[in-house]
Design a protein around this motif. Sequence first.
Motif, mmCIF file in Angstrom:
data_model
loop_
_atom_site.group_PDB
_atom_site.id
_atom_site.type_symbol
_atom_site.label_atom_id
_atom_site.label_comp_id
_atom_site.label_asym_id
_atom_site.label_seq_id
_atom_site.Cartn_x
_atom_site.Cartn_y
_atom_site.Cartn_z
ATOM 1 N N SER A 16 0.847 -1.196 0.000
ATOM 2 C CA SER A 16 0.000 0.000 0.000
ATOM 3 C C SER A 16 0.885 1.249 0.000
ATOM 4 O O SER A 16 2.094 1.173 0.200
ATOM 5 C CB SER A 16 -0.925 -0.018 1.227
ATOM 6 O OG SER A 16 -0.185 -0.196 2.412
ATOM 7 N N ALA A 17 0.289 2.402 -0.248
ATOM 8 C CA ALA A 17 1.049 3.653 -0.327
ATOM 9 C C ALA A 17 1.795 3.938 0.983
ATOM 10 O O ALA A 17 2.923 4.419 0.973
ATOM 11 C CB ALA A 17 0.123 4.816 -0.670
ATOM 12 N N GLU A 18 1.155 3.648 2.098
ATOM 13 C CA GLU A 18 1.794 3.807 3.405
ATOM 14 C C GLU A 18 1.241 2.742 4.344
ATOM 15 O O GLU A 18 0.205 2.145 4.064
ATOM 16 C CB GLU A 18 1.559 5.205 3.979
ATOM 17 C CG GLU A 18 0.106 5.534 4.230
ATOM 18 C CD GLU A 18 -0.101 6.956 4.738
ATOM 19 O OE1 GLU A 18 0.726 7.823 4.444
ATOM 20 O OE2 GLU A 18 -1.102 7.172 5.422
ATOM 21 N N THR A 19 1.931 2.519 5.423
ATOM 22 C CA THR A 19 1.490 1.504 6.377
ATOM 23 C C THR A 19 0.376 2.053 7.255
ATOM 24 O O THR A 19 0.531 3.108 7.878
ATOM 25 C CB THR A 19 2.669 1.010 7.232
ATOM 26 O OG1 THR A 19 3.582 0.320 6.359
ATOM 27 C CG2 THR A 19 2.225 0.075 8.335
ATOM 28 N N THR A 20 -0.742 1.336 7.272
ATOM 29 C CA THR A 20 -1.879 1.646 8.135
ATOM 30 C C THR A 20 -2.301 0.346 8.798
ATOM 31 O O THR A 20 -2.634 -0.623 8.111
ATOM 32 C CB THR A 20 -3.068 2.201 7.321
ATOM 33 O OG1 THR A 20 -2.635 3.342 6.587
ATOM 34 C CG2 THR A 20 -4.235 2.558 8.217
ATOM 35 N N LYS A 33 3.269 -3.553 12.978
ATOM 36 C CA LYS A 33 4.141 -2.460 12.524
ATOM 37 C C LYS A 33 5.592 -2.911 12.536
ATOM 38 O O LYS A 33 6.360 -2.635 11.607
ATOM 39 C CB LYS A 33 3.955 -1.222 13.403
ATOM 40 C CG LYS A 33 2.665 -0.501 13.142
ATOM 41 C CD LYS A 33 2.471 0.674 14.087
ATOM 42 C CE LYS A 33 1.070 1.255 13.911
ATOM 43 N NZ LYS A 33 0.724 2.230 14.950
ATOM 44 N N PHE A 37 7.785 -3.405 9.124
ATOM 45 C CA PHE A 37 8.924 -2.483 9.073
ATOM 46 C C PHE A 37 10.202 -3.261 8.781
ATOM 47 O O PHE A 37 10.985 -2.895 7.906
ATOM 48 C CB PHE A 37 9.059 -1.708 10.394
ATOM 49 C CG PHE A 37 10.258 -0.810 10.413
ATOM 50 C CD1 PHE A 37 10.197 0.459 9.859
ATOM 51 C CD2 PHE A 37 11.454 -1.229 10.976
ATOM 52 C CE1 PHE A 37 11.314 1.292 9.861
ATOM 53 C CE2 PHE A 37 12.571 -0.407 10.983
ATOM 54 C CZ PHE A 37 12.498 0.862 10.426
ATOM 55 N N GLU A 40 10.566 -4.608 5.440
ATOM 56 C CA GLU A 40 10.748 -3.504 4.499
ATOM 57 C C GLU A 40 9.607 -3.453 3.486
ATOM 58 O O GLU A 40 9.804 -3.227 2.291
ATOM 59 C CB GLU A 40 12.120 -3.572 3.810
ATOM 60 C CG GLU A 40 13.272 -3.486 4.803
ATOM 61 C CD GLU A 40 14.648 -3.529 4.159
ATOM 62 O OE1 GLU A 40 14.759 -3.428 2.912
ATOM 63 O OE2 GLU A 40 15.628 -3.652 4.920
ATOM 64 N N LYS A 41 8.379 -3.658 4.007
ATOM 65 C CA LYS A 41 7.168 -3.607 3.180
ATOM 66 C C LYS A 41 6.136 -2.705 3.833
ATOM 67 O O LYS A 41 6.006 -2.673 5.061
ATOM 68 C CB LYS A 41 6.551 -5.010 3.040
ATOM 69 C CG LYS A 41 7.444 -6.041 2.395
ATOM 70 C CD LYS A 41 7.658 -5.751 0.936
ATOM 71 C CE LYS A 41 8.558 -6.784 0.289
ATOM 72 N NZ LYS A 41 9.106 -6.316 -0.964
ATOM 73 N N THR A 42 5.384 -2.005 3.014
ATOM 74 C CA THR A 42 4.232 -1.263 3.525
ATOM 75 C C THR A 42 3.028 -2.194 3.484
ATOM 76 O O THR A 42 2.967 -3.118 2.673
ATOM 77 C CB THR A 42 3.949 -0.008 2.674
ATOM 78 O OG1 THR A 42 3.794 -0.397 1.313
ATOM 79 C CG2 THR A 42 5.080 1.012 2.803
ATOM 80 N N THR A 44 -1.455 -2.427 4.584
ATOM 81 C CA THR A 44 -2.696 -1.953 5.203
ATOM 82 C C THR A 44 -3.347 -3.159 5.861
ATOM 83 O O THR A 44 -3.508 -4.205 5.220
ATOM 84 C CB THR A 44 -3.657 -1.350 4.157
ATOM 85 O OG1 THR A 44 -3.024 -0.203 3.574
ATOM 86 C CG2 THR A 44 -4.978 -0.931 4.797
#
Length: 176
Positions: A16-20, A33, A37, A40-42, A44
Amino acid sequence: MIRITNETEIEVSLGSAETTIETGDPILDHMMKTLFFYMEKTVTIRCKYDLRHHLWEDLGITVAQEISSYTGKKHIRRFGNATMPMDESLVMVSLDISRAYINFDVNFTDSEGFEIGLVYEFLWALARTVPLTLHVVMMYGKNAHHITENIFKSLGTAMGTAIQENQYLKSTKGTI
């Protein structure tokens, strides 16, 4: 990947665009998280659940399904391992993306919501669904938070290595 049962509703999407991360369990949020982290992957992640046990187990299944979908038929490195320190804890994770097996040599006293049974359920669900031969060995540790977080740091590091693309199939049999 979406998993809906009578006990949980879980969505996991790698890349995803960012981690949520919204599991509804602050400890599991922290562990996810940490896992992604160090991979090394984002990602959701969104969850609804009835019991924490069902949440941890079903999220392990759904994360595994998403990882399997992500790697698809690509040739991957297949193996990964990491030995990580975190304060007084030292944890080793070694894995092979091939067959379902878990060796969970971890012992701590549950504290502040950190429960060894939940950690095991997540990891066993992950291992049997990918499938994954997974060895998790606690060499040292006393603090349940440090040991648990270190398991997810080590797992993320090892998994990040294992799912990297590779030029050829890592199997002398010609198949995994």
